[in-house]
Write a protein that holds these residues in place. Structure first.
Motif, PDB file in Angstrom:
ATOM      1  N   UNK A   1     -21.824  44.020  21.553  1.00  0.00           N
ATOM      2  CA  UNK A   1     -21.132  43.303  20.490  1.00  0.00           C
ATOM      3  C   UNK A   1     -20.287  42.192  21.101  1.00  0.00           C
ATOM      4  N   UNK A   2     -20.177  41.086  20.422  1.00  0.00           N
ATOM      5  CA  UNK A   2     -19.288  40.024  20.904  1.00  0.00           C
ATOM      6  C   UNK A   2     -17.854  40.415  20.579  1.00  0.00           C
ATOM      7  N   UNK A   3     -16.981  40.254  21.548  1.00  0.00           N
ATOM      8  CA  UNK A   3     -15.590  40.629  21.312  1.00  0.00           C
ATOM      9  C   UNK A   3     -14.722  39.386  21.252  1.00  0.00           C
ATOM     10  N   UNK A   5     -11.574  37.130  22.345  1.00  0.00           N
ATOM     11  CA  UNK A   5     -10.775  36.981  23.562  1.00  0.00           C
ATOM     12  C   UNK A   5      -9.333  37.422  23.265  1.00  0.00           C
ATOM     13  N   UNK A   6      -8.559  37.670  24.290  1.00  0.00           N
ATOM     14  CA  UNK A   6      -7.157  38.018  24.014  1.00  0.00           C
ATOM     15  C   UNK A   6      -6.437  36.807  23.421  1.00  0.00           C
ATOM     16  N   UNK A  45     -16.609  31.645  21.686  1.00  0.00           N
ATOM     17  CA  UNK A  45     -15.874  30.911  22.730  1.00  0.00           C
ATOM     18  C   UNK A  45     -15.954  29.404  22.513  1.00  0.00           C
ATOM     19  N   UNK A 126     -26.969  23.994  17.242  1.00  0.00           N
ATOM     20  CA  UNK A 126     -26.801  23.987  18.692  1.00  0.00           C
ATOM     21  C   UNK A 126     -25.388  24.413  19.093  1.00  0.00           C
ATOM     22  N   UNK A 129     -23.154  29.258  18.257  1.00  0.00           N
ATOM     23  CA  UNK A 129     -23.847  30.259  19.058  1.00  0.00           C
ATOM     24  C   UNK A 129     -22.921  30.713  20.178  1.00  0.00           C
ATOM     25  N   UNK A 131     -21.374  31.624  23.861  1.00  0.00           N
ATOM     26  CA  UNK A 131     -21.246  30.845  25.099  1.00  0.00           C
ATOM     27  C   UNK A 131     -22.518  30.918  25.943  1.00  0.00           C
ATOM     28  N   UNK A 132     -23.028  32.131  26.127  1.00  0.00           N
ATOM     29  CA  UNK A 132     -24.182  32.328  27.003  1.00  0.00           C
ATOM     30  C   UNK A 132     -25.389  31.541  26.495  1.00  0.00           C
ATOM     31  N   UNK A 133     -25.566  31.546  25.198  1.00  0.00           N
ATOM     32  CA  UNK A 133     -26.686  30.809  24.617  1.00  0.00           C
ATOM     33  C   UNK A 133     -26.489  29.317  24.809  1.00  0.00           C
ATOM     34  N   UNK A 135     -24.846  27.873  27.048  1.00  0.00           N
ATOM     35  CA  UNK A 135     -25.038  27.522  28.453  1.00  0.00           C
ATOM     36  C   UNK A 135     -26.538  27.325  28.739  1.00  0.00           C
ATOM     37  N   UNK A 136     -27.362  28.196  28.205  1.00  0.00           N
ATOM     38  CA  UNK A 136     -28.803  28.099  28.438  1.00  0.00           C
ATOM     39  C   UNK A 136     -29.379  26.858  27.763  1.00  0.00           C
TER      40      UNK A 136
ATOM     41  N   UNK B  44     -29.983  31.659  32.654  1.00  0.00           N
ATOM     42  CA  UNK B  44     -29.944  30.638  31.608  1.00  0.00           C
ATOM     43  C   UNK B  44     -31.132  29.693  31.752  1.00  0.00           C
ATOM     44  N   UNK B 111     -13.515  42.330  28.387  1.00  0.00           N
ATOM     45  CA  UNK B 111     -13.049  40.966  28.622  1.00  0.00           C
ATOM     46  C   UNK B 111     -13.076  40.655  30.124  1.00  0.00           C
ATOM     47  N   UNK B 270     -26.978  38.604  20.533  1.00  0.00           N
ATOM     48  CA  UNK B 270     -27.830  37.643  21.245  1.00  0.00           C
ATOM     49  C   UNK B 270     -28.715  38.385  22.248  1.00  0.00           C
TER      50      UNK B 270
END
Ligand SMILES: Cc1cc2nc3c(=O)[nH]c(=O)nc-3n(C[C@H](O)[C@H](O)[C@H](O)COP(=O)(O)OP(=O)(O)OC[C@H]3O[C@@H](n4cnc5c(N)ncnc54)[C@H](O)[C@@H]3O)c2cc1C
Ligand code: SF4
Lengths: 326, 793
Positions: A1-3, A5-6, A45, A126, A129, A131-133, A135-136, B44, B111, B270
């Motif tokens: 799951x996406x969490x 950030x603090x 992010x 674009x 989405x 961060x990881x996506x 970045x790719x 990536x 995190x 994802x």
């Protein structure tokens, strides 16, 4: 799951205090009403913020008053569910309650607010989405990158204005009250927006949208059409808000025509409005108006469906929308 | 017929209350003391050589306990099929798709783990990427795997196709494309591992295949199976998407062994999109028919876009060709299939495993043939339907078959003949039929062992402990096991303690895939329960001085039949039996009969029984927008016997839902090497608002081999839905969309072509010019071996 950030969560007790925090924290702080737009972006992010200023409970931002004869005031922190069900809106400004009912899902409407809806970030396939996506795929202008992936070579961002209520409120000639460190001002909804996917709002970051103001109906009738893949949940890939005032003979005395989701701000098609004035809604004039609107709409390839289809649908749905007044 | 107490009744699932009240604990709900959190660094780039991985900065981040790369693991590759051992838990030399894992972090919270992952530096040398079938076949450059980009080729000919085509009065060819799609389970994959002193590794995972995970962990971690315990947690939706072995399952185990602390990894949405997907499949089909519609020959070609690894792909390739003959008599049949590697997430099984694609092609193709011949599409199908208790040209043994009845039911209920070609323009009806397996006849690794086993233990308390390796992935296997045992022992579900899918304490079941669990674990449970009943009956009979056969187990009592009203309560009966025999224990086992035909490749397709479905769809097409709305679906499913009609209808409706999504909107396409929209919001799948009314009919044929006569229902009913919708669209607006998903854009395009006087069609323009290898020629089974199936003893 996406969490998430603090971050630091603050809940000011008054509007004044909220403005103060925003002003003093500068770019590190952001407003949160229902959080239904902000929190997913923090998870992706794209919104990296240290302080979240929660305003949903502020008394100054709550409540709905008025009626179609005097006009209406809607507190910015009113939830979409409240907007859908409020008797004065359902009876007098039905188009607004119907449009609000088409936003997202029941759960999101219980959290999401009208103010948040108007300040909704622009969207792009674009960009919305993780961060990881991104970045790719390659980062883009709007966040972390230096080029637009939809329109390489472009110096601006074409992310799409996706608010369902902005076009409707424009059609109803709505205004918004903004309160900031330098006082308050009231501006037409149209002037809240800029056609720029990154800086899409004409307001200072520390300005808080406190109210939406609607004038008396005064004979105006309005319709809202939303085009999307699925009958729930989806953002618009095209939307049309149309308002007209007709005389007894069916001639159009005045009209407002706004397209949503075709560029970075709602698009008011003044040429089409002009063309409608003094006319009866007959096939010939409808074709002219559809052509004008279709020419004005220049979506780019960054939502669901192809650009070609979205563009073609302008005419189809505008004809259908106008048809409701014929 | 005997009246059942628990079977054939619409009782709610045994876990219904726990599920709706949120009490079920899924893998991600597990929290162990001192648990660490794992995140993976994924590639990536779609295709690249790894030059260097530097983990120094990640390691020095406070809160990080371990950083793992492929070099820290034993150098064993894995893969679900013994023939495709091509995956590494963390890539060592190369990455092969965006999402391929290269390193992993264990840290005190998610995190910190995420921050550490960002600090890992990887230097890559990018390689040319292969994103489409054409790329894989024709683009120059370093292939994805050493063997080249063709992963598997199959070429089989049953009977004599050339002669068959000569006998035909009419021959037609068509090309179809079925895009890839995602499984989209609500629960994201998650796994937790703990490594305890005494060298016991325990892995909890949301998996459909705990037994295969157990085997794989043993192989890749160099640990004997006896020191590994795999517990499959309740699965929040699988649909095939959790039927493989996934990198994170191995990684958490390795990290737990290194850190000595429990480690959890929950994939993001994802990442779930990077696990497995339905194979995009391009197909070419040529069929010869006689004037009266009788099929004389069929030639079917398919190319599967396989993604970066083998996964189940070899089996999938065979499946694309295997099941065409189970619905229609095809006297001469040739299948050529090829799976190619591409730089995308691996293609794997999804509901219907490799058969929705050819079924779409076949049913649309037949609809066109019927049209060409001026024949009623129902009649064309009727002419060719297989008969029960026969063998197909590719040696598949058909037992019970209610296909004709299914067809009749949906045609009548939908008033198909009153509507077909008669509705106002814009509205139409379409028809399709299909068949599917009730469990694969062979395990995925070669052995002679049972496919499913159940253990029952009963003691003086009257409680029944039922253990079985099967995992409930939502299909209701827990309920089937419990209701089966209740039926035979005459107890209630409250009396049964169910222990499932724990390799340390439950006997082995091969897993929840290929619609095998109700059939196989159900049979094992039935046998165990019958043995337990016999044991208790013997003790009670001795005690009461009556013949054991006269005893009736019902309503928590063991009654003396034949008009006597003597009875022992169930608990008393258990006490009597325990006193007589000691601990009461019984086992049940199921091994499918040996059914494979006499040719290489015959292992894919055989099943102890086939389910059948027929579907009619009614649609409305908006010719200005191209939007298709499905107004109603009629579907009839030959279930053998509905062990629980409520659960069966749930599966049928769920299948319709999934078929609808694939037909109209689901498209897991890749853009510039990256899955276009790996998100629940932007990957379009129908919601409740798109779901039409479904009228479902259950046809009971009481299969001789199934438990109480039951067959499968979890996958088969999906198959006829996409082609029925496509055929209905043709009926509505006279355009053929030979490509799913059938989007508004495609419909408009086809309508436009039609208006211009061109062919009103949207679909692939051609099939790559490749020469398949010479087929293995197989003589069809002789008519004498094609009959009779002996009932189960
Ligand atoms: C799955 C999903 C589907 C959705 N579908 C739709 C849809 O179909 N149509 C649609 O229009 N929206 C949709 N949304 C977006 C969103 O839910 C709504 O627009 C909602 O009304 C936003 O309100 P909020 O209070 O939650 O905004 P928040 O997330 O709290 O805020 C959104 C933005 O506005 C700013 N903001 C909020 N309130 C104020 C204020 N009073 N003054 C100044 N700035 C403010 C915030 O700083 C933030 O940048 C969807 C969201 C999701 C997650
Ligand atoms: S329009 Fe271009 S710059 Fe803007 S979000 Fe999309 S890709 Fe980025």
């Amino acid at each position: 799951m996406l969490r998430l950030p603090p971050f630091q969560y603050v809940r000011p007790g008054t509007l004044h205090e909220a403005v103060g925090i925003l002003a003093s924290e500068g770019g590190k702080a952001v407003l949160m009403a229902g959080g239904t737009d902000l929190l997913p972006r923090m998870k992706h992010r794209v919104a990296a913020l240290e302080v979240v200023v929660a305003i949903r409970a502020l008394r100054e931002l709550r409540g709905i008053w008025g009626d179609p004869r005097q006009g209406l005031v809607i507190g910015a922190a009113s939830t979409l569910a409240e907007v859908c069900s409020h008797p004065a809106i359902r009876q007098g400004y039905e188009v607004l309650s119907l449009a609000a009912a088409q936003v997202a899902t029941p759960q999101i409407r219980n959290m999401g607010t009208i103010g948040g809806n108007l300040c909704l970030d622009t969207r792009c396939s674009y960009y919305d989405m993780p961060y990881t996506w991104r970045k790719a795929m390659g980062f883009c202008l709007k966040k972390n990158g230096d080029t637009c992936l939809v329109a390489p070579g472009s110096t601006r961002c074409w992310a799409v204005s996706s608010s369902d209520l902005a076009p409707v409120l424009m059609a109803l000639d709505g205004r918004v009250r903004l309160v900031g460190p330098r006082g308050e001002r009231v501006v037409p909804v149209e002037e809240l927006y800029r056609d720029d996917g990154i800086r899409y709002l004409n307001k200072e970051p520390a300005e808080i949208l406190t109210e939406v103001l609607l004038p008396p109906l005064d004979g105006w009738k309005a319709a809202y059409w939303k085009v999307r893949r699925r009958g729930s949940f989806d953002f618009p890939v095209l939307s049309l808000a149309v308002a007209v005032r007709q005389d007894e003979g069916g001639h159009i005395a005045d009209a407002r025509l706004i397209l949503g989701a075709v560029r970075s701000s709602p698009l008011r098609v003044r040429e089409a409005e002009e063309a409608l004035r003094g006319e009866k809604l007959e096939p010939g004039i409808m074709e002219v108006v559809c052509e004008l609107a279709s020419r004005a709409a220049r979506p780019v390839e960054n939502t669901d469906f192809t650009v070609l289809w979205r563009k073609r649908m302008v005419k189809v749905f505008l004809r259908r929308a106008l048809g409701t007044f014929a | 017929m005997k009246e059942f107490t628990w079977i054939s009744k619409p009782y709610p699932r045994v876990d219904a209350e726990a599920k709706v009240t949120g009490r079920v604990r899924y893998a991600d709900d597990l929290v162990l003391p001192g648990m660490l959190f794992c995140k993976l660094l994924r590639s990536h780039l779609p295709h690249a050589r790894i030059r260097r991985i530097d983990t120094t900065r990640a390691r020095s981040l406070p809160g990080v306990l371990a950083v793992l790369t492929g070099k820290d693991l034993p150098a064993h590759k894995f893969g679900i099929l013994p023939t495709s051992q091509d995956q590494e838990a963390l890539c060592v030399e190369k990455v092969r798709y965006v999402g391929d894992p290269v390193a992993a972090v264990a840290a005190i919270d998610e995190w910190t783990a995420e921050q550490a992952v960002r600090l890992i530096e990887v230097e890559y040398d990018p390689l040319p990427s292969y994103m489409t079938i054409e790329d894989a076949l024709f683009k120059e450059g370093e292939p994805i795997h050493a063997q080249g980009n063709v992963h598997k080729e199959v070429s089989l000919e049953f009977g004599d196709v050339a002669t068959g085509f000569e006998e035909a009065d009419y021959i037609r060819e068509d090309i179809f494309l079925y895009h890839g799609s995602a499984h989209l389970p609500l629960e994201e994959h998650a796994a937790v591992a703990s490594y305890e002193p005494g060298d016991l590794l325990t892995v909890w995972s949301s998996t459909q295949v705990p037994h295969y995970l157990h085997r794989t962990l043993s192989k890749v971690l160099d640990l004997p199976m006896s020191r590994i315990r795999v517990i499959a947690t309740p699965v929040g939706g699988g649909f095939g998407g959790k039927s493989d072995i996934f990198n994170h399952e191995i990684v958490v185990a390795a990290l737990a062994m290194i850190t000595g602390r429990p480690v959890k990894c929950t994939l993001t949405r994802e990442e779930v999109f990077y696990t497995l997907r339905r194979h995009p499949t391009l197909m070419w089909v040529r069929t010869g028919v006689r004037e009266d519609g009788t099929i004389t020959a069929m030639h079917f070609r398919a190319i599967l876009e396989g993604g970066a690894y083998g996964s189940y792909g070899v089996a999938t390739t065979y499946y694309v060709g295997a099941l065409q003959p189970i619905t229609y008599k095809i006297p001469n049949y040739r299948f050529e299939g090829m799976r190619v590697f591409t730089n995308a997430p691996p293609g794997g099984p999804k509901r219907g495993h490799g058969t929705p694609q050819p079924r779409f092609a076949l049913e649309c193709h037949l609809d066109k043939i019927a049209e060409d011949l001026g024949m009623d599409p129902v009649e064309l199908r009727r002419r060719n339907l297989v008969a029960p208790h026969t063998k197909t040209v590719n040696w598949l043994r058909i037992t019970s078959c209610g296909l004709a009845e299914c067809l009749k039911k949906v045609v009548e209920a939908s008033r198909f003949h009153e509507k077909h070609r008669r509705l106002p323009r814009g509205r139409g009806v379409g028809l399709a039929v299909s068949g599917y397996l009730s469990g694969a006849g062979l395990p995925i690794y070669w052995n002679d062992l049972p496919h499913s086993q159940v253990h029952l233990q009963v003691d003086r308390s009257g409680s029944v402990t039922l253990s079985c390796g099967a995992i409930d992935i939502g299909q209701g296997s827990n309920s089937v096991l419990v209701y089966t045992v209740c039926e035979i022992l005459g107890v209630s579900p409250e009396d049964v303690r169910l222990i499932v899918a724990d390799t340390a304490i439950t006997p082995i079941d091969l897993g929840s895939y290929s619609s095998r669990v109700t059939f196989m674990a159900g049979n094992a449970a039935l046998q165990a329960a019958q043995r337990m009943r016999d044991l208790i009956a013997a003790a009670v009979a001795e005690k009461l001085g009556v013949p054991a056969e006269s005893l009736i187990f019902q309503g928590r009592q063991v009654k003396v039949g034949g008009g006597e009203d003597r009875a022992l309560s169930w608990r008393e009966a258990c006490e009597v039996a325990e006193a007589r025999y000691g601990l009461l224990s019984a086992t049940g086992t199921y091994t499918p009969p040996r059914l494979a035909g006499p040719y290489k490749g015959s292992g894919v397709g055989p099943s102890p029984a086939y389910s059948y479905s027929a579907c009619v769809a009614e649609v409305q097409v908006d010719e200005e927008t191209g939007v298709v709305s499905v107004e109603k679906i009629w579907i009839a499913h030959d279930i053998g016997r509905a062990l629980n009609p409520l659960l069966v209808l749930g599966q049928v409706e769920g299948s319709v839902y999934m078929g609808l999504g694939e037909a109209l909107m689901e498209d897991l396409s890749v853009r510039q090497g990256v899955i276009r929209v790996p998100s629940m919001l932007e990957y379009k799948s129908p919601t409740v608002k798109e779901m039409p009314e479904v009228e479902a009919f259950l046809i009971e044929t009481v299969d001789p081999e199934g438990p109480f006569g039951a067959k499968e229902c979890g996958q088969g009913p999906l198959l006829p839905v996409p082609p029925a919708i496509a055929n209905a669209i043709y009926d509505a607006v006279r355009v053929r969309i030979d490509e799913v998903p059938i989007t508004p854009e495609k419909v408009l395009k086809a309508l436009e072509r039609r208006r211009k006087g061109e062919e009103g069609r949207f679909g692939p323009g051609g099939f790559p010019a490749i020469r398949f290898k010479e087929p293995i020629r197989v003589a069809p089974p002789s008519p004498s071996s094609a009959g009779r199936v002996e009932p189960r003893p």
